[in-house]
Design an enzyme around this catalytic site. Structure first.
Site, PDB file in Angstrom:
ATOM      1  CG  HIS A 304      -2.035   0.953   1.138  1.00 20.80           C
ATOM      2  ND1 HIS A 304      -1.930   2.270   1.483  1.00 20.80           N
ATOM      3  CD2 HIS A 304      -3.289   0.771   0.691  1.00 20.80           C
ATOM      4  CE1 HIS A 304      -3.089   2.862   1.252  1.00 20.80           C
ATOM      5  NE2 HIS A 304      -3.938   1.974   0.772  1.00 20.80           N
ATOM      6  CG  ASP A 361      -8.474  -4.320  -2.565  1.00 19.61           C
ATOM      7  OD1 ASP A 361      -9.690  -4.186  -2.450  1.00 19.61           O
ATOM      8  OD2 ASP A 361      -7.711  -3.402  -2.902  1.00 19.61           O
TER       9      ASP A 361
HETATM   10  N1  ACO Z   1       4.234  -7.558  -4.763  1.00 20.67           N
HETATM   11  C1  ACO Z   1       5.566  -7.539  -4.917  1.00 20.67           C
HETATM   12  N2  ACO Z   1       6.339  -6.434  -4.765  1.00 20.67           N
HETATM   13  C2  ACO Z   1       5.704  -5.284  -4.453  1.00 20.67           C
HETATM   14  C3  ACO Z   1       4.314  -5.217  -4.270  1.00 20.67           C
HETATM   15  C4  ACO Z   1       3.561  -6.417  -4.438  1.00 20.67           C
HETATM   16  N3  ACO Z   1       2.239  -6.417  -4.277  1.00 20.67           N
HETATM   17  N4  ACO Z   1       3.957  -3.957  -3.965  1.00 20.67           N
HETATM   18  C5  ACO Z   1       5.087  -3.240  -3.958  1.00 20.67           C
HETATM   19  N5  ACO Z   1       6.153  -4.045  -4.244  1.00 20.67           N
HETATM   20  C6  ACO Z   1       7.555  -3.661  -4.274  1.00 20.67           C
HETATM   21  C7  ACO Z   1       7.918  -2.976  -5.590  1.00 20.67           C
HETATM   22  O1  ACO Z   1       8.348  -3.887  -6.560  1.00 20.67           O
HETATM   23  C8  ACO Z   1       9.007  -2.028  -5.146  1.00 20.67           C
HETATM   24  O2  ACO Z   1      10.181  -2.780  -4.982  1.00 20.67           O
HETATM   25  P1  ACO Z   1      11.646  -2.110  -5.214  1.00 20.67           P
HETATM   26  O3  ACO Z   1      11.680  -0.891  -4.351  1.00 20.67           O
HETATM   27  O4  ACO Z   1      12.584  -3.174  -4.792  1.00 20.67           O
HETATM   28  O5  ACO Z   1      11.707  -1.776  -6.695  1.00 20.67           O
HETATM   29  C9  ACO Z   1       8.552  -1.575  -3.754  1.00 20.67           C
HETATM   30  O6  ACO Z   1       7.748  -2.670  -3.250  1.00 20.67           O
HETATM   31  C10 ACO Z   1       7.726  -0.319  -3.731  1.00 20.67           C
HETATM   32  O7  ACO Z   1       6.696  -0.440  -4.682  1.00 20.67           O
HETATM   33  P2  ACO Z   1       5.967   0.800  -5.327  1.00 20.67           P
HETATM   34  O8  ACO Z   1       5.206   0.342  -6.529  1.00 20.67           O
HETATM   35  O9  ACO Z   1       6.926   1.941  -5.488  1.00 20.67           O
HETATM   36  O10 ACO Z   1       4.991   1.177  -4.163  1.00 20.67           O
HETATM   37  P3  ACO Z   1       3.749   2.090  -4.303  1.00 20.67           P
HETATM   38  O11 ACO Z   1       3.559   2.728  -3.000  1.00 20.67           O
HETATM   39  O12 ACO Z   1       3.840   2.980  -5.492  1.00 20.67           O
HETATM   40  O13 ACO Z   1       2.612   1.015  -4.634  1.00 20.67           O
HETATM   41  C11 ACO Z   1       0.754  -0.374  -4.633  1.00 20.67           C
HETATM   42  C12 ACO Z   1       1.539   0.706  -3.877  1.00 20.67           C
HETATM   43  C13 ACO Z   1       0.392   0.133  -6.040  1.00 20.67           C
HETATM   44  C14 ACO Z   1      -0.546  -0.632  -3.882  1.00 20.67           C
HETATM   45  C15 ACO Z   1       1.613  -1.655  -4.748  1.00 20.67           C
HETATM   46  O14 ACO Z   1       1.934  -2.134  -3.467  1.00 20.67           O
HETATM   47  C16 ACO Z   1       0.917  -2.758  -5.564  1.00 20.67           C
HETATM   48  O15 ACO Z   1       1.030  -2.764  -6.793  1.00 20.67           O
HETATM   49  N6  ACO Z   1       0.192  -3.691  -4.870  1.00 20.67           N
HETATM   50  C17 ACO Z   1      -0.565  -4.713  -5.559  1.00 20.67           C
HETATM   51  C18 ACO Z   1      -1.910  -4.156  -6.010  1.00 20.67           C
HETATM   52  C19 ACO Z   1      -2.849  -3.927  -4.857  1.00 20.67           C
HETATM   53  O16 ACO Z   1      -3.044  -4.765  -3.994  1.00 20.67           O
HETATM   54  N7  ACO Z   1      -3.508  -2.756  -4.874  1.00 20.67           N
HETATM   55  C20 ACO Z   1      -4.504  -2.383  -3.868  1.00 20.67           C
HETATM   56  C21 ACO Z   1      -4.011  -1.234  -3.051  1.00 20.67           C
HETATM   57  S1  ACO Z   1      -5.121  -0.869  -1.777  1.00 20.67           S
HETATM   58  C22 ACO Z   1      -6.357  -0.040  -2.525  1.00 20.67           C
HETATM   59  O17 ACO Z   1      -6.238   0.679  -3.465  1.00 20.67           O
HETATM   60  C23 ACO Z   1      -7.662  -0.266  -1.951  1.00 20.67           C
END
Ligand code: ACO
Length: 426
Positions: A304, A361
């Site tokens: 998140h 979720d």
């Molecule tokens: N699985 C694996 N790795 C992940 C995940 C994941 N679900 N989420 C983040 N990471 C990793 C990224 O690869 C990144 O790694 P790095 O720094 O080594 O390159 C690091 O964690 C940070 O990720 P970002 O994408 O920069 O984090 P951001 O804060 O932008 O993303 C997000 C948040 C979009 C929710 C992300 O965690 C994600 O894609 N999760 C999966 C989708 C999801 O569950 N969305 C629902 C969110 S809650 C909502 O909207 C109700």
């Protein structure tokens, strides 16, 4: 004396005012930054940018706190109803018994949709995604319910119409997409029970209202009711800042919510778990894929932007999930997979180091599945839940004397000026 933050550049010092929120959060006010220094800020994804001052929702990503108008979401999930929480978000206070009753009657009175709208629903291709249908039809509501005389009247009526009709439209759209007889809202049923009845009642199999399942839906919608300046809420505020109708702003919010990184994640989680079950692959192999930087795959329902600890909503949702599964006496293999996946991921150094925990979720899809909601309607369920938050945030922005048209700037990195070349000379 109020605090300031100093910036030093080329021997000049600039002082920027500091704003401190009611929970001690600090922000630096950059409204005069460009005017005084010539600089703008660079913050992709707005992760460090406060776009407004707000009195609606407080969340702490570090401590795992979520409160609506100061009240912890755990207390609302235990004691409140979705309609009462909606009132709280929009009006800022909990309603008295009389106010709540009046509000519920109002929502009920406006829950029917214009009969002509049915034709629109009927003409969408059967395979349309329900979020595409909902987003279009919410925008279309303006054509069916033209502007009223006073601003106050218009605002109150639009808010009421949206809250009551979006729920009806979601169920109507589902029934029509299945070729089933449409079920109308009933005045004797509560908001959530009415929705379940409109979805699942049929002339040959009357739907039996179950208080525990209705409570589960109440909790699901309470947990989704607001989440401060998330992607879809920011879309509502941004689109609304152009002074479009509330219908258009909410339609934009629905479109923004659809994506798998946001409100579409609940659908993506179930699809991911189903694919895992179908393939017979191990939970560990899925976790390994999520860690592999050469693989774009992410563990849906994990991570998140704000929460760097367990999402407080996910804890409640997990308990709701157990209750619903027990109550319906079903065995969902996806729930077992989800629990196994959570266990493996939470012990994995990658997930620990990246502060990746289950978000709301992760378990919500399993709850919705158990309630009988089709997978492609999961984001619609999220949208109905988020409606009060979008409305409250839009209303706050409309009343905010500091609110301006949203118009971010950019750092241009394209080619410098160059001459147009005639097509024969290229
Ligand atoms: N699985 C694996 N790795 C992940 C995940 C994941 N679900 N989420 C983040 N990471 C990793 C990224 O690869 C990144 O790694 P790095 O720094 O080594 O390159 C690091 O964690 C940070 O990720 P970002 O994408 O920069 O984090 P951001 O804060 O932008 O993303 C997000 C948040 C979009 C929710 C992300 O965690 C994600 O894609 N999760 C999966 C989708 C999801 O569950 N969305 C629902 C969110 S809650 C909502 O909207 C109700």
């Amino acid at each position: 004396m109020s605090e300031t933050l100093k910036i030093e550049y080329n021997g000049n010092t600039f002082e920027l005012p500091v704003i401190i929120g009611s929970e001690g959060e600090k922000a630096v006010d950059i409204t005069r930054l460009r005017q005084e220094t010539g600089f703008i800020t660079y913050d992709p994804g707005y992760a460090n940018t406060g776009s407004c001052k707000s009195c609606i929702t407080f969340m702490s990503g570090e401590k795992g706190i979520l409160r609506y108008r100061g009240i912890p979401v755990e207390q609302l999930a235990e004691h409140s109803s979705f309609v009462e929480t909606t009132y709280l978000l929009i009006h800022g206070v909990l309603p008295t018994r009389r106010e709540l009753n009046h509000f519920s009657v109002l929502l009920n009175d406006h829950s029917l949709v214009h009969e002509d709208m049915r034709e629109f629903f009927q003409n969408f291709p059967r395979a349309s995604h329900p979020m595409a249908v909902l987003s279009s039809m919410v925008n279309a509501l303006r054509s069916f319910y033209p502007e009223l005389h006073t601003v106050e009247e218009e605002m109150d009526m639009t808010v009421t119409r949206l809250l009551s009709k979006v729920r009806t439209m979601a169920a109507l759209s589902y029934k029509i997409s299945r070729g089933h007889k449409v079920v109308y809202p009933r005045p004797d049923l509560s908001y959530c029970a009415n929705f379940l009845n409109m979805m699942f009642d049929t002339p040959v199999r009357p739907y039996v209202i179950d208080n525990d399942l209705t409570k589960a839906l109440n909790v699901f919608w309470i947990l989704h009711a607001d989440h401060e300046q998330n992607c879809s809420t920011s879309a509502v505020r941004l689109v609304g800042s152009g002074r479009v109708t509330l219908y258009a702003a909410i339609s934009a919010g629905i479109a923004a919510l659809w994506g798998p990184l946001h409100g579409g994640a609940n659908q993506a989680v179930v699809e991911m778990l189903q694919a895992l079950a179908d393939s017979g692959a191990s939970v560990k192999s899925l976790v390994a894929r999520a860690k592999d930087k050469n693989d774009p795959f992410r563990l849906m329902g994990f991570g998140h932007r704000v929460y760097k600890t367990y999402d407080p909503r996910a804890k409640i949702m997990k308990a709701v999930c157990d209750t619903v599964i027990r109550k319906l006496n079903i065995k969902d293999p996806l729930l077992d997979l989800a629990k196994a996946l959570e266990e493996v991921a939470l012990q994995d150094p990658y997930f620990i180091d990246h502060h990746l925990y289950p978000n709301v979720d992760f378990y919500s899809g399993i709850v919705l599945r158990a309630l009988g909601i089709p997978t492609n309607m999961f984001p619609v369920m999220f949208a109905i839940g988020r409606l009060p938050g979008w409305i409250a945030q839009w209303k706050e922005s409309m009343d905010d004397p500091e609110w301006r048209l949203c118009r971010p700037r950019q750092v241009y990195i394209g080619p410098p000026e160059r001459a147009y070349i005639d097509i024969d000379e290229r």
